[in-house]
Design an enzyme around this catalytic site. Sequence first.
Site, mmCIF file in Angstrom:
data_model
loop_
_atom_site.group_PDB
_atom_site.id
_atom_site.type_symbol
_atom_site.label_atom_id
_atom_site.label_comp_id
_atom_site.label_asym_id
_atom_site.label_seq_id
_atom_site.Cartn_x
_atom_site.Cartn_y
_atom_site.Cartn_z
ATOM 1 N N SER A 53 8.922 -4.593 105.131
ATOM 2 C CA SER A 53 10.219 -5.205 104.830
ATOM 3 C C SER A 53 10.278 -5.900 103.481
ATOM 4 O O SER A 53 11.369 -6.125 102.943
ATOM 5 C CB SER A 53 10.593 -6.211 105.927
ATOM 6 N N ASP A 350 14.843 -16.137 104.577
ATOM 7 C CA ASP A 350 14.875 -16.323 106.023
ATOM 8 C C ASP A 350 13.522 -16.898 106.435
ATOM 9 O O ASP A 350 12.798 -17.435 105.605
ATOM 10 C CB ASP A 350 15.228 -15.022 106.764
ATOM 11 N N HIS A 353 10.843 -13.940 104.798
ATOM 12 C CA HIS A 353 10.945 -13.279 103.498
ATOM 13 C C HIS A 353 11.318 -14.221 102.356
ATOM 14 O O HIS A 353 12.109 -15.145 102.543
ATOM 15 C CB HIS A 353 11.974 -12.154 103.583
#
Length: 377
Positions: A53, A350, A353
């Site tokens: 991600s 978040d 990340h």
Amino acid sequence: MGHFSTHFGHSIFTVLIFLICSCKARNPALWNTSKVTSSSPAEVPAVFVFGDSTVDPGNNNYIGTIFTSNYAPYGRDLPNHIPTGRFSNGRLATDFIASDLGVKGYVPPYLDPKLTANELITGVSFASAGSGYDPYTAQLGGVITMQKQLEYFREYKAKVEKLVGKEKSRHIIETAAYIVSAGANDFVFNYYLPPLMSRRNFSVEQYKPFLLQIAQDFVQELWKEGARKIGVVGLAPLGCLPMVITLNTKNIAQPRGCLKSPGLVVSSYNQQLQMKLNDIQNQLAVFDQRTKLFYLDINTPTLSYIQDPATFGFEEVTRGCCGTGYLELSFLCNPATISCPDPSMYLFWDSIHPSQRTCRLVVDTFRPALDEMKAST
């Protein structure tokens, strides 16, 4: 390690179950990636990305997994505020890398069916949020394994050869820059997840070389496919991730700080990764002196930001900008979630990340490696 892995594992398992039971969000059109305008040809013709991600610009939008971020407030600082599937408020580190190399401003996802020929030729990302070196990690979230990403790359090569011809295609592949960013999910969501008992038959000392061997095999396979300039990203300080801190804090009112145990694992793993890359470099350079492998360190700069936030312009380094910043991730960070006014003041976007500004700062530390990538073209 026992207390960390058990307490963290059960807590994160609860979060994962919540995510799986969530309704799927809408899937807006992917934001159109643009090429950097330049008066001279790019010194590096393309950038190719593999991993998780941290470098997935939206491939997961097209595979039916719950691990997506193609909805607000993700992408709030992208042009037109359109969420693309990037787990960030804006650009990813690989977007900045592509820009700094003079290729283009944004690396698009390979699975986007609307990609133009130019976007394909100048490089794409095959990365998938939730993936890792360990195949079982990707299976947990139904995302794209690293091996499948490599298969997509082979498929990509065939497409580009049809577009530009064999000779030009080979030139693009052999002079492009390659970025591989994986490993964090293997430790966070796989190894430290006792309810699934997925890798409990490995001690942490056994698991590290297990992953490193897979990483080595992946780099060597990339080389066989024509890659000659490969940057491999090390692990970030996993013990400093807001979600990890939260799930290991019994009293939310107590001061937040990085956890020591995962920090030691990260340090050891990264040292071994550097040595492994040096060994591979020496082995492959015998066959082709153009071979350049780069260890890209994100742990050291990130720890610097955490230890001295004011110097780097940060006001918050222990929680994310989205929502409370303690647990919000993917569906927990959604259109109904209130986010902070200025993400640039936050190290994390978040609970896992980094923010766009953090990515920019980290990539600045890659300058020597990027300069060498350009010089060796």
